[in-house]
Design a protein around this motif. Structure first.
Motif, PDB file in Angstrom:
ATOM      1  N   UNK A  40       0.823  -1.218   0.000  1.00  0.00           N
ATOM      2  CA  UNK A  40       0.000   0.000   0.000  1.00  0.00           C
ATOM      3  C   UNK A  40       0.854   1.264   0.000  1.00  0.00           C
ATOM      4  N   UNK A  41       1.922   1.267   0.772  1.00  0.00           N
ATOM      5  CA  UNK A  41       2.812   2.428   0.786  1.00  0.00           C
ATOM      6  C   UNK A  41       3.464   2.599  -0.583  1.00  0.00           C
ATOM      7  N   UNK A  42       3.919   1.503  -1.179  1.00  0.00           N
ATOM      8  CA  UNK A  42       4.545   1.551  -2.496  1.00  0.00           C
ATOM      9  C   UNK A  42       3.561   2.088  -3.544  1.00  0.00           C
ATOM     10  N   UNK A  43       2.335   1.565  -3.545  1.00  0.00           N
ATOM     11  CA  UNK A  43       1.329   2.018  -4.508  1.00  0.00           C
ATOM     12  C   UNK A  43       0.985   3.489  -4.268  1.00  0.00           C
ATOM     13  N   UNK A  44       0.913   3.908  -3.018  1.00  0.00           N
ATOM     14  CA  UNK A  44       0.617   5.309  -2.707  1.00  0.00           C
ATOM     15  C   UNK A  44       1.705   6.231  -3.240  1.00  0.00           C
ATOM     16  N   UNK A  45       2.953   5.828  -3.111  1.00  0.00           N
ATOM     17  CA  UNK A  45       4.060   6.639  -3.633  1.00  0.00           C
ATOM     18  C   UNK A  45       3.972   6.728  -5.158  1.00  0.00           C
ATOM     19  N   UNK A  46       3.659   5.605  -5.800  1.00  0.00           N
ATOM     20  CA  UNK A  46       3.500   5.605  -7.260  1.00  0.00           C
ATOM     21  C   UNK A  46       2.357   6.537  -7.665  1.00  0.00           C
ATOM     22  N   UNK A  47       1.218   6.449  -6.967  1.00  0.00           N
ATOM     23  CA  UNK A  47       0.067   7.300  -7.301  1.00  0.00           C
ATOM     24  C   UNK A  47       0.387   8.782  -7.103  1.00  0.00           C
ATOM     25  N   UNK A  48       1.096   9.111  -6.031  1.00  0.00           N
ATOM     26  CA  UNK A  48       1.494  10.504  -5.828  1.00  0.00           C
ATOM     27  C   UNK A  48       2.463  10.971  -6.902  1.00  0.00           C
ATOM     28  N   UNK A  49       3.373  10.089  -7.302  1.00  0.00           N
ATOM     29  CA  UNK A  49       4.288  10.428  -8.384  1.00  0.00           C
ATOM     30  C   UNK A  49       3.559  10.686  -9.689  1.00  0.00           C
ATOM     31  N   UNK A  50       2.567   9.868  -9.980  1.00  0.00           N
ATOM     32  CA  UNK A  50       1.782  10.061 -11.200  1.00  0.00           C
ATOM     33  C   UNK A  50       0.974  11.355 -11.116  1.00  0.00           C
ATOM     34  N   UNK A  65      -8.233  12.815  -7.362  1.00  0.00           N
ATOM     35  CA  UNK A  65      -8.632  11.433  -7.088  1.00  0.00           C
ATOM     36  C   UNK A  65      -7.405  10.599  -6.743  1.00  0.00           C
ATOM     37  N   UNK A  66      -6.332  10.766  -7.497  1.00  0.00           N
ATOM     38  CA  UNK A  66      -5.103  10.017  -7.212  1.00  0.00           C
ATOM     39  C   UNK A  66      -4.536  10.388  -5.844  1.00  0.00           C
ATOM     40  N   UNK A  67      -4.582  11.656  -5.495  1.00  0.00           N
ATOM     41  CA  UNK A  67      -4.098  12.086  -4.189  1.00  0.00           C
ATOM     42  C   UNK A  67      -4.961  11.490  -3.076  1.00  0.00           C
ATOM     43  N   UNK A  68      -6.278  11.509  -3.259  1.00  0.00           N
ATOM     44  CA  UNK A  68      -7.176  10.961  -2.233  1.00  0.00           C
ATOM     45  C   UNK A  68      -6.947   9.471  -2.044  1.00  0.00           C
ATOM     46  N   UNK A  69      -6.812   8.724  -3.123  1.00  0.00           N
ATOM     47  CA  UNK A  69      -6.573   7.277  -3.019  1.00  0.00           C
ATOM     48  C   UNK A  69      -5.230   7.012  -2.347  1.00  0.00           C
ATOM     49  N   UNK A  70      -4.214   7.790  -2.710  1.00  0.00           N
ATOM     50  CA  UNK A  70      -2.895   7.623  -2.100  1.00  0.00           C
ATOM     51  C   UNK A  70      -2.946   7.906  -0.596  1.00  0.00           C
ATOM     52  N   UNK A  71      -3.682   8.935  -0.196  1.00  0.00           N
ATOM     53  CA  UNK A  71      -3.786   9.254   1.225  1.00  0.00           C
ATOM     54  C   UNK A  71      -4.538   8.172   1.994  1.00  0.00           C
ATOM     55  N   UNK A  72      -5.568   7.612   1.393  1.00  0.00           N
ATOM     56  CA  UNK A  72      -6.286   6.510   2.041  1.00  0.00           C
ATOM     57  C   UNK A  72      -5.364   5.311   2.201  1.00  0.00           C
ATOM     58  N   UNK A  73      -4.594   5.000   1.163  1.00  0.00           N
ATOM     59  CA  UNK A  73      -3.649   3.881   1.246  1.00  0.00           C
ATOM     60  C   UNK A  73      -2.610   4.124   2.337  1.00  0.00           C
ATOM     61  N   UNK A  74      -2.083   5.348   2.414  1.00  0.00           N
ATOM     62  CA  UNK A  74      -1.083   5.655   3.438  1.00  0.00           C
ATOM     63  C   UNK A  74      -1.690   5.591   4.843  1.00  0.00           C
ATOM     64  N   UNK A  75      -2.899   6.090   4.998  1.00  0.00           N
ATOM     65  CA  UNK A  75      -3.548   6.064   6.308  1.00  0.00           C
ATOM     66  C   UNK A  75      -3.836   4.632   6.756  1.00  0.00           C
TER      67      UNK A  75
END
Length: 96
Positions: A40-50, A65-75
């Motif tokens: 989840x952390x890895x995917x969140x970093x990828x989503x934030x990068x994108x 949307x990408x930021x929101x999904x990344x924040x949910x994954x990180x949380x």
């Protein structure tokens, strides 16, 4: 008679409160394993990068949307509990 009904309602309310309290405690138990959290952390970093690094997602709705999904994954990775896993009944961690 009225006093007995009031007492019964109070007891019922206490039971409902107690049962909802135990449900909250049960739902907040860790249900994500270390590998799942790392993914989840890895995917969140990828989503934030994108969302910040690509031309097609640097603005607009997709960006947010990408930021929101990344924040949910990180949380969820930080807490170790995924509410969706709780609803479905999935556990990726070892039983404690």
């Amino acid at each position: 008679m009225v006093g007995d009904q009031v007492t019964q309602y109070r007891l019922l309310g206490m039971r409902l409160f107690a049962s909802s309290h135990s449900i909250k405690e049960q739902n907040m138990k860790r249900n994500m394993g270390t590998i799942d959290r790392g993914i989840r952390v890895f995917v969140a970093i990828i989503l934030l990068g994108i969302s910040f690094g690509s031309a097609f997602a640097s603005s607009g709705v997709l960006h947010w949307v990408l930021i929101a999904v990344a924040l949910v994954f990180l949380l969820t990775a930080a807490v170790g509990n995924c509410p969706l896993y709780s609803l479905i009944g999935i556990r990726t961690c070892r039983a404690s």
